[in-house]
Structures are given as C-alpha cells and as structure tokens.
Design a protein around this motif. Structure first.
Motif: not given
Ligand code: HEM
Ligand code: SF4
Lengths: 102, 554
Positions: B48, B53, B86, B249, B374, B412, B418
């Motif tokens: 990060q 992380m 998360t 996706r 959370q 987030c 991040c």
């Molecule tokens: C800190 C490192 C993190 C990275 C590098 C990261 C990366 C990503 C990326 C690239 C997406 C987009 C996915 C897409 O639409 O194709 C995403 C979506 C998502 N992430 Fe993260 N994320 C991180 C942390 C978190 C945290 C802390 C949470 C919760 C608080 C989380 C929960 C989610 C959720 C719920 C999605 C929703 C979108 C979906 O899957 O439709 N992520 N994340």
C-alpha cells in the motif's frame, strides 16, 4: 513549444519495511524526501530511473513523481505524494511517527 | 461453528511453508518483484501507500473467541496495535513487515484462519448475513452453504485464473443484510412448496460500472448449488472479457450478452456438470451442517434486562439502536459499534478485540461475527446478560449507540492507506460523525447510511448508500461527489449523483444541508431518509446543495 518539464524525484517502497523511500544523487535510498535528488532535466529522468531500478532487490515499484524545489530540498506538488511523505491522517503513524522518533 | 479437520490443517501449514520460502527467496534476491508479486497476492499481501497490507479472511464473517484473540495478537505483535475490518468480512493489517508475514500466517493457521484467495482473480471470501443462525427473520442458516462454497472454491484449479475477482454473497433471510444484489453471484434462500432452495442473482457489482444483479434462476434446489455455481463460473471463464480489466467482471458479461443468453448457457453447462457431482458434496454438507447446529439456548426470565431498560436511559438508548431480534426466546443479537464518534470506521485495537473475544466466550456461546458494515457482532446473547455486557463495552470505548445511524459510516481506507485512492475517506467519515454528534441530532435523524469510497473502485459501497460519497482528484485537489438514494438491501438500488463535487472543506457542510432538507421535509419521524428521498426526489436536495445554480436558472 514543448511544455516545461516538471521536476521529478524517484520514489519507491522499501522491500522489507514497505515504507516510502527516495533516490538520492549518490545512488542511495533515503526515507526523507528533502534528501532526495531533484531531477530537473527531462532526459536525465529516465536514465536516473533505470539506475534506481538496478537496485530492485531492495526496493519495490520505483517511479518518477512530480516535485518542486523548496528551501529544504524537494517538496511534493500533489497531495498524494504529500501523504506518502507524511503518513496517514487518522493516526500518527508512518513517516511522521518515524521522524518524531529520530 | 466449522472446525478444521487434519486435512485442512495440513493444507494450511503446507501452504504457509511454501510462502515462507518464497518470501526468503525474494529477500535474498533470487526472485524479482515481478515474480514475487503474484505469489504474495495469492496470500493476501498487498503493498500500500506507506507499508504492506495483509488481508485475512473471516469466512462468512463468523469466528470464535480464540480466533479473535489471534487477530488481536497479530495486531499487537506484528502491527501497530489495531486492525481494520472491511466490507468483505475481512480484516486488514496496515503495517506488517515482509519478513514477519509468514509468522503471522502461521499464527492464523493455528486457529484455522488464513489469507488465501483474499486477493487475485479467484473466488474471494464468500460473505454472509452477519446475523446468520441468529436472526428471527431467517429461513435457514446460510453459513453451511458458504462453507461448502469455500471448500469447493479453495484452490479449485479451474477458477484460479478468472478474468477478474469473483465475489459471492449469501443470505438466509428475506431481509437482505449481505448486499447480495451487488455481488457477482448473490444467493438468497427462498421457500417453494415447502422446500428451501436458492434464488440465484448474477451480475451485480459496484466499482466503475455499478449494477444491480439480475435473477438467473428463481429457484435452485439446495442439492444443485455447487454444480450450478460451477456452471456459472465456467460460462464466465469462457465468455468473460480479458481484453480490458474494467470489462472483465461477470456483470459486464451479463450486460453484453444479455441475461437470457447467459441463462441458457449456464443451464446447459449445469446439465452436463450435475452428473459429475456424485453426492460427496451433499455428504460433506451434512457434516458441515452439524458444526453449525444452534447452541443450546438457555431459558429463563429477562427481568434483569427489563429493569435496566426501564431505569437506565444510557443502556436503553444503546439497546434501542444496537440490538436486533433473535430467533430464540429471551435472546438478542448485539452489534458492537466500532464506530465511536471520530474514530476510524472499522478499526479495533488489540485490547478491544480481546475484550470482544472475552464477551463472546462468556456470554455468546463462543461466537462472534464481523459485519460488512464494519462492526462486530455477538450473535446469541441472553437478554439478562446485556447490562453486564454494556458496562464492559463502556469501559473500553465500545458502547457507542449508533448502529444504523448517521455516524455508523462505512469508509474504505482511501488515500490514507490505499495505493489506488484518489482522495481520503477516513477523515471525512471522522468529521461527519463528530459533527452530528456535536449537533446531538443523530437519534432524531434515525436510520441513515453514509458510505464513503476513496476512488471509483467503491470498496466503501458508496453506490448503495443513502448518502454516498466518492473521493476524487480534481486537478490535484481532493474533491467529493455525492450520490443519494442508494440501497443495499433486498430493494437494492444504485444512488444518483447530485451534481458537481465538493471540496474537502465543503463536504461535511454539504452533508449537513442534505440532512436539513430531510428533517424539514419528512412527514413523520418514522419516515426514513430513504423513504423521504423516494417520495420527494432529488430536486429539493439539489436546491439546497447548489443554491447558486438555482439562482442562475431563475
Ligand atoms: C487497501 C487495499 C485495497 C485494494 C488495493 C482494493 C482494490 C479494489 C479494486 C481494484 C476494486 C475494483 C474491482 C472491480 O470493480 O473490478 C475493489 C472493489 C471493492 N473492494 Fe477493494 N480494495 C482495497 C481495500 C478494500 C477495503 C478496505 C474494502 C472494504 C472496506 C474493500 C472492499 C471492496 C468492495 C466491497 C469492492 C466492491 C466492488 C465490487 O466488487 O463490485 N476493498 N477493490
Ligand atoms: S475504494 Fe479505492 S481508495 Fe478505497 S480501498 Fe478501494 S481501491 Fe482503495
């Protein structure tokens, strides 16, 4: 006319600790942005990045980041690099903590 | 609760040993970062902004006290004393050192926890209703199915290199607390002619292209779950785009090919696959179900609770917001808010985690849950124990009575941690919570969900928030876009943008103006923000947010 070149520093993360590091003029790494080499010549930038990447055993993800000259060495021009220089807002962790402990 | 057998334990130990060797080889230089990165991501290790992380899965949000204590141990011994829960029922550690991570994984392995498939283009942690097995409105406990999915999907050779990450959520209650419609696959247990099965929803998701999932199958018999999922995944594996990461996706696959084509292909694949499942999965399911047998709920009067409720207004306020109806007589579900006003949403200190572990052991049949909102949950508590629990929570800063209220914000990590972020999320959440606490309005405002993401990936679920906030970078300055009217439940909806974004120091006042409109326009205190919004529409909120624009029009 070509756009003026924004000066750069080379930054990366340390392999073992993961923390933010900067490349110096002496080809070493520092944790302190103000000690970084400020690259003001566009042609130089890519060469210096190649030099930095030679040390990829110890570092991760080197890149060129915009910076400007300040009274105490390079300073960030964008808030992202400012946060990387300092640490998170919610706790006194990261660089800000490390510096307080010097 | 599910217990690992010897095979599972050996598998985890071996996998950790493998990773330990890979870390050594990265450190001594025999692996380059390009070679190492996919290996670390397979084990939940990200790099990060300020540090590494480690993302650890809490399968379907369920854990026991020993596991919670191990999460505390990791925070204390190898991190900076806290962890971040998360929206995907994971916990993230923000400051591990590369060399320590194998030790962290070993400690996790000893209590049956791991970081496998918490990253990468595989089937991620299957999330479930955090009240599963406890909720009064529940048809069936969905967790045995989630565990079955976990065992089937872990290291499944066909699904380790999908076009993109794949997320499954499952609920056994008609009131959807698992956001099933915003997942790649959402499973909702339903009853038909006395039989329980699944309604299968596909193609939901947030991120760059937010979409509500579509019904693929109205009723799937329980026994067909794995072959049917395998059919969906195999169709996605073939049809899913790999040319463009943002279109990879399954939601895009569904959008581009149409739900009817996808349905026909899935049904065909399913017919072929069904015969290959010889019933072993059903035997396994039967065994898994035994582990999820409900505890032997104790009976007895609730007079201690009744007295405290009548006499202690602080306890009453907490009970009114933080308790949910339990299916067993005399019991309640406790949501422990880890959203104290001004604190980082989702963060718990090692000491708080230990206290919650103790409470789980002492009062909740040794069970805890992590919610996608959370927070931490004690799923089964006899009401007479609630005053004692509340007192303990108070001592540790965990008795905030704000579950479901305006300060119960999902956020987030944003630019504070991040590497993908375009703006910060955490301080915005902190300031909103602090502001409404100062105004002493939040109980009056009632049920209202604010969710904040620091970039379009939408990890903070802002699209399905009543008030959603998205942090962006506008010419090198943080800027925040607002959406209204999103909904994460069974009536899922994607929020609508209000208009131009707001600067960092304008975002809290903007939220305040939105709330003022609601307070002025609601028909009764019982009419929630979402209901008011649905009745009066966007215009009154726009007028309050952009008075200048209105003047120009006039
Ligand atoms: C800190 C490192 C993190 C990275 C590098 C990261 C990366 C990503 C990326 C690239 C997406 C987009 C996915 C897409 O639409 O194709 C995403 C979506 C998502 N992430 Fe993260 N994320 C991180 C942390 C978190 C945290 C802390 C949470 C919760 C608080 C989380 C929960 C989610 C959720 C719920 C999605 C929703 C979108 C979906 O899957 O439709 N992520 N994340
Ligand atoms: S929404 Fe963006 S900023 Fe927030 S955690 Fe996800 S990837 Fe990072």
């Amino acid at each position: 006319m070509a756009r003026p070149f924004t000066p750069k520093v080379i930054t990366a993360n340390d392999l073992l600790e993961g923390d933010v590091i900067y490349f110096t003029a002496g080809n070493t790494w520092t944790r302190n942005l103000s000690e970084a080499e400020l690259i003001t010549d566009e042609a130089d930038a890519q060469l210096r990045l190649l030099e930095a990447e030679k040390q990829n055993i110890r570092i991760v993800g080197a890149y060129l980041a915009d910076a400007k000259a300040g009274p105490n060495g390079p300073e960030p021009t964008h808030f992202r690099e400012d946060f990387r220089r300092t640490g998170p807002s919610n706790y006194f962790h990261g660089k800000q903590e490390a510096e307080a402990n010097v | 609760m599910y217990k690992y057998n010897e095979f599972d334990e050996a598998f985890l130990a071996e996998r950790n040993a493998q990773f330990r060797a890979q870390v050594e080889r990265r450190i001594d230089g025999s692996l380059t970062e390009d070679e190492f990165k996919p290996l670390r991501l397979m084990n939940g290790v990200y790099l990060q902004l300020h540090a590494y992380m480690l993302r650890v899965a809490v399968p379907y949000g369920t854990l026991n006290s020993a596991q919670m204590r191990t999460l505390a141990l990791l925070a204390e011994k190898w991190d900076k004393g806290y962890g971040h829960f998360t929206t995907r029922q994971n916990i993230q550690y923000n400051w591990p050192k590369l060399r320590d991570i194998p030790d962290m994984l070993d400690a996790l392995g000893e209590v049956g926890l791991h970081a496998i498939q918490t990253s990468g283009n595989t089937i991620r942690n299957t999330t479930a209703d955090h009240f599963a097995g406890a909720a009064k409105d529940e048809l069936t406990d969905p967790r045995p199915y989630a565990e079955l999915i976990r065992q089937w999907s872990t290291d499944h050779p066909e699904f380790q290199f999908l076009g993109r990450k794949f997320k499954i959520a499952i609920t056994g209650s008609p009131n959807d607390r698992a956001v099933t419609k915003a997942h790649d696959v959402g499973l909702r247990m339903v009853e038909r002619n006395g039989e329980t099965g699944f309604e299968v929803v596909v193609g939901g998701g947030l991120g760059r292209t937010p979409l509500v999932g579509k019904v693929l199958r109205e009723f799937l018999p329980q026994a067909d779950l794995l072959p049917y999922l395998e059919a969906i995944l195999s169709v996605y594996n073939v049809l899913g785009r790999r040319d463009n990461k943002y279109k990879a996706r399954i939601k895009i696959t569904v959008q581009e090919n149409g739900i009817d084509t996808i349905r026909a292909m899935v049904e065909e694949a399913f017919m072929g696959l069904r015969g290959q499942f010889d019933g072993t999965d059903q035997q396994l399911l039967a065994e898994i179900k035994e582990h999820f047998a409900a505890p032997d709920f104790r009976s007895g009067s609730t007079e201690v609770f009744d007295a405290a409720y009548a006499n202690d207004p602080v306890f009453r306020a907490w009970a009114d917001t933080n308790l949910a109806e339990h299916r067993a007589e005399g019991h309640a579900i406790v949501t422990i808010s880890i959203k104290a006003h001004g604190a980082t949403p989702g963060d718990a200190s090692a000491e708080q985690m230990r206290l919650m572990a103790d409470l789980g052991e002492q009062y909740a049949y040794n069970e805890l849950r992590i919610s996608h909102q959370q927070n931490v949950i004690l799923p089964h508590v006899h009401k007479n124990d609630l005053p004692a629990i509340h007192a303990k929570l108070k001592e540790h800063g965990l008795a905030t009575a704000n579950v479901g209220l305006i300060s119960d914000i999902i956020a987030c990590p944003g630019m504070d941690y991040c590497a993908l972020a375009t703006a910060r999320s955490i301080p915005v959440a902190q300031e909103i919570a602090t502001r409404f606490d100062e105004l002493k309005m939040e109980h009056d405002i009632g049920h209202l969900q604010i969710k904040i993401s620091g970039c379009i990936n939408a990890c903070g679920h802002h699209h399905v928030a009543h008030i959603g906030i998205l942090g962006l970078d506008r010419a090198g300055v943080e800027n925040y876009q607002i959406t209204l009217g999103g909904d994460a439940t069974e009536t899922a909806a994607i929020g609508t943008r209000t208009g131009p974004g707001f600067a960092y120091d304008e975002i809290v006042p903007a939220v305040e103006r939105i709330v003022e409109v609601y307070m002025a326009r609601r028909e009764a205190a019982e009419e929630t923000f979402l209901e008011t919004y649905r009745r009066i529409g966007m215009e009154p909120f726009k007028a309050a947010l952009y008075p200048e624009a209105q003047k120009k029009v006039a």
